[in-house]
Design an enzyme around this catalytic site. Structure first.
Site, PDB file in Angstrom:
ATOM      1  N   ASP A 123      -8.284  -6.138  -5.579  1.00 46.20           N
ATOM      2  CA  ASP A 123      -8.190  -4.958  -4.795  1.00 46.20           C
ATOM      3  C   ASP A 123      -8.754  -3.689  -5.594  1.00 46.20           C
ATOM      4  O   ASP A 123      -8.043  -3.545  -6.656  1.00 46.20           O
ATOM      5  CB  ASP A 123      -7.003  -4.735  -4.398  1.00 46.20           C
ATOM      6  CG  ASP A 123      -6.481  -3.409  -3.697  1.00 46.20           C
ATOM      7  OD1 ASP A 123      -7.588  -2.889  -3.069  1.00 46.20           O
ATOM      8  OD2 ASP A 123      -5.414  -2.828  -3.777  1.00 46.20           O
ATOM      9  N   SER A 133       0.769  -1.207   0.209  1.00 47.70           N
ATOM     10  CA  SER A 133       0.063  -0.042   0.041  1.00 47.70           C
ATOM     11  C   SER A 133       0.891   1.437   0.106  1.00 47.70           C
ATOM     12  O   SER A 133       1.569   1.443  -0.883  1.00 47.70           O
ATOM     13  CB  SER A 133      -1.027  -0.185   1.332  1.00 47.70           C
ATOM     14  OG  SER A 133      -1.937   0.938   0.934  1.00 47.70           O
ATOM     15  N   HIS A 166      -6.204  -6.334  -1.163  1.00 47.71           N
ATOM     16  CA  HIS A 166      -5.233  -5.399  -0.958  1.00 47.71           C
ATOM     17  C   HIS A 166      -4.021  -5.761  -0.128  1.00 47.71           C
ATOM     18  O   HIS A 166      -3.002  -5.564  -0.484  1.00 47.71           O
ATOM     19  CB  HIS A 166      -5.843  -4.152  -0.094  1.00 47.71           C
ATOM     20  CG  HIS A 166      -4.950  -3.012  -0.172  1.00 47.71           C
ATOM     21  ND1 HIS A 166      -4.528  -2.392  -1.333  1.00 47.71           N
ATOM     22  CD2 HIS A 166      -4.462  -2.116   0.857  1.00 47.71           C
ATOM     23  CE1 HIS A 166      -3.843  -1.380  -0.869  1.00 47.71           C
ATOM     24  NE2 HIS A 166      -3.815  -1.266   0.391  1.00 47.71           N
TER      25      HIS A 166
END
Length: 510
Positions: free
Chosen positions: A434, A194, A487
């Site tokens: 994601d 991320s 994610h």
């Protein structure tokens, strides 16, 4: 109040311990490698887990700035295989401002965490058969100060940004390797997900610069990994609309209207026509779990939990996200990326609490971190892992609300090109469901580097089944998707994640 943390690096006890080790060559023993580590760092047991630890664990603080008392917390899990030779990996979660215990508790740490039954009861820990410590030693680092269990005695340090975070993390590594010199010969990698799509390349750049400048100790840096990572305003910002269309979440008509009105530029809308078209996109996908469109979305405890059968997912998707994880995937997906169509931009980054207030009255949807919160705020756990108590530094939060963070590193494209151009290996992977940092943007920017393809697009397999797709480029760059993952890839697909992780570290093809 007196603090119970470890002695600082400059303490006589640590200096003597290091001298004794270096002078007399202290070797491995007892199945581990860290014979020079200060005794105060040894984790003998962890509350909630019955039995012997699967490998040696160490934890504590490294002071990266003495005058301010800026301290970064780490947790080291030695490899369960051959810690003297296996790779050493630094793991960073994103945010910015989110704790790397996210990865430790929910993704690829040595334990699977089971709820103790209530919000404050101690969770039950079970061995994780797909821990990344099966094939490597892993350092989980809370960075920058103010995140997780890391802190500063001077709160002005909580005004920070990309470049200061990278510099502090590099200082941490240099001091950490002084404490653990046995690992200097191990291949060293930096990994994260991320917003660590910024942390990882910027820290890698600092490490390489230090190597060029002859900074000691010499770190045996080999490369880096980024999962579902932010990278570049344009690529990230333009990824959502084609992703939503490809996943059948918006119709052809909505997609074509957005294309025509926005001319393919979705991240920086300048006309009402484009904004209206994107509003239709947002309306279509707004109730989905953006961190994994296959997972239900829990808005709060007062709202009945939904199931994939009554979400907006096409029926053909409803079993794609099945997982081998022995415990249920957590019900929260907040804390590691951005709201829809909000790519990384230069300047101040809003806090997660500001995002929450700006998005929905009830706060950010799909969130519940009770297991990690209960464990890391338990007094016995804090003592066992040598962390400052709650009474001293406050409660652990998955994502802090104390940082004032500036994105000042710009696009990561130049960082990736510079690092791979110097021969450092890079593995860029994406969970293909994601919607927060969609694979469409990641695939596009890796392709934009202009490297020749040396391993053409193909499926990669585990146990005879397609687990995703991959493409290999010149200069050691690999892009891969993980089928059915969100994610935080290891959270959804732990077995597949250990497979790609171990293969890539070994230098094998996926």
């Amino acid at each position: 109040m007196a603090r119970r943390g470890r002695r600082s690096l400059a303490s006589p006890a640590v200096a003597i311990a290091l001298f004794v080790f270096l002078a007399y060559g202290g070797g491995g023993g007892g199945g581990g490698v860290c014979e020079a580590a200060p005794a105060s760092a040894v984790v003998k047991s962890v509350p909630g887990f019955d039995g012997a630890l699967p490998s040696k664990h160490y934890a504590g603080y490294v002071t990266v700035e003495e005058q301010h008392g800026r301290n970064l917390f780490y947790y080291l899990v030695e490899s369960e295989r051959d810690p003297a030779k296996d790779p050493l990996v630094l793991w960073l979660n994103g945010g910015p401002g989110c704790s790397s215990f996210d990865g430790f508790v929910y993704e690829h740490g040595p334990f699977n965490f089971e709820s103790g039954g209530s919000a404050k009861s101690l969770p039950k820990l079970h061995l994780n058969p797909y821990s990344w410590s099966k094939v490597s030693s892993v350092i989980y680092l809370d960075s920058p100060a103010g995140v997780g269990l890391s802190y500063s005695k001077n709160t002005s340090d909580y005004n920070t940004g990309d470049l200061k975070t990278a510099a502090d993390s590099h200082t941490f590594l240099l001091k950490w390797f002084q404490l653990y010199p046995e690992f200097l010969s191990n291949p060293f990698y930096i990994a994260g997900e991320s917003y660590a799509g910024v942390y990882v390349p910027t820290l890698s750049h600092e490490v390489v610069k230090g190597l060029h400048d002859g900074v000691k100790p010499t770190i045996n840096f080999k490369g880096y990994m980024v999962g579902n990572g932010v990278c570049d305003t344009v690529f990230d910002g333009n990824a959502l609309v084609p992703f939503a269309h490809g996943m059948a979440l918006i119709s052809d008509d909505i997609y074509q209207e957005a294309q025509t009105a926005c001319h393919g530029n979705y991240w920086n809308t300048t006309t009402d026509k484009c904004e209206n078209a994107l509003y239709k996109v947002d309306t279509s996908i707004n109730d989905l779990n953006i961190y994994d469109i296959l997972e239900p979305c829990y808005h709060s405890k007062t709202i009945k939990k939904v199931t994939p059968a009554n979400t907006k997912l096409p029926k053909s998707f409803q079993h794609l996200g099945t997982t081998t994880k022995p415990l249920a995937v957590r019900t929260r997906m907040h804390g590691r990326a951005w709201p829809l169509r909000a790519p990384v931009r230069a300047g101040r980054v809003p806090s997660w609490q500001e995002f929450a207030r700006g998005s929905r009255p009830s706060g950010v949807p799909c969130m519940s971190d009770e297991v990690a919160t209960a464990w890391l705020n338990n007094d016995d756990v804090r003592a066992a892992i040598h962390a400052q108590p709650v009474s001293s530094i406050g409660s652990w939060l998955i994502c802090t609300n104390v940082l004032d963070f500036i994105h000042d590193a710009g696009s990561m494209i130049s960082y990736h090109k510079n690092l791979t151009g110097q021969g450092y290996r890079a593995f860029i992977y994406s969970g293909d469901h994601d919607m927060c940092v969609p694979y469409t943007g990641t695939e596009a920017w890796t392709r934009s580097l202009g490297y020749g393809v040396i391993d053409s697009w193909r499926p990669w397999h585990l146990n005879g089944q397609v687990s995703g797709y991959t493409q290999g480029y010149e200069h050691g760059l690999t892009f891969a998707t993980i089928k059915g993952a969100g994610h935080t890839v290891p959270e959804y697909k732990p077995q597949e994640s250990l497979a790609f992780y171990s293969r890539w570290l070994a230098g094998s093809k996926l």
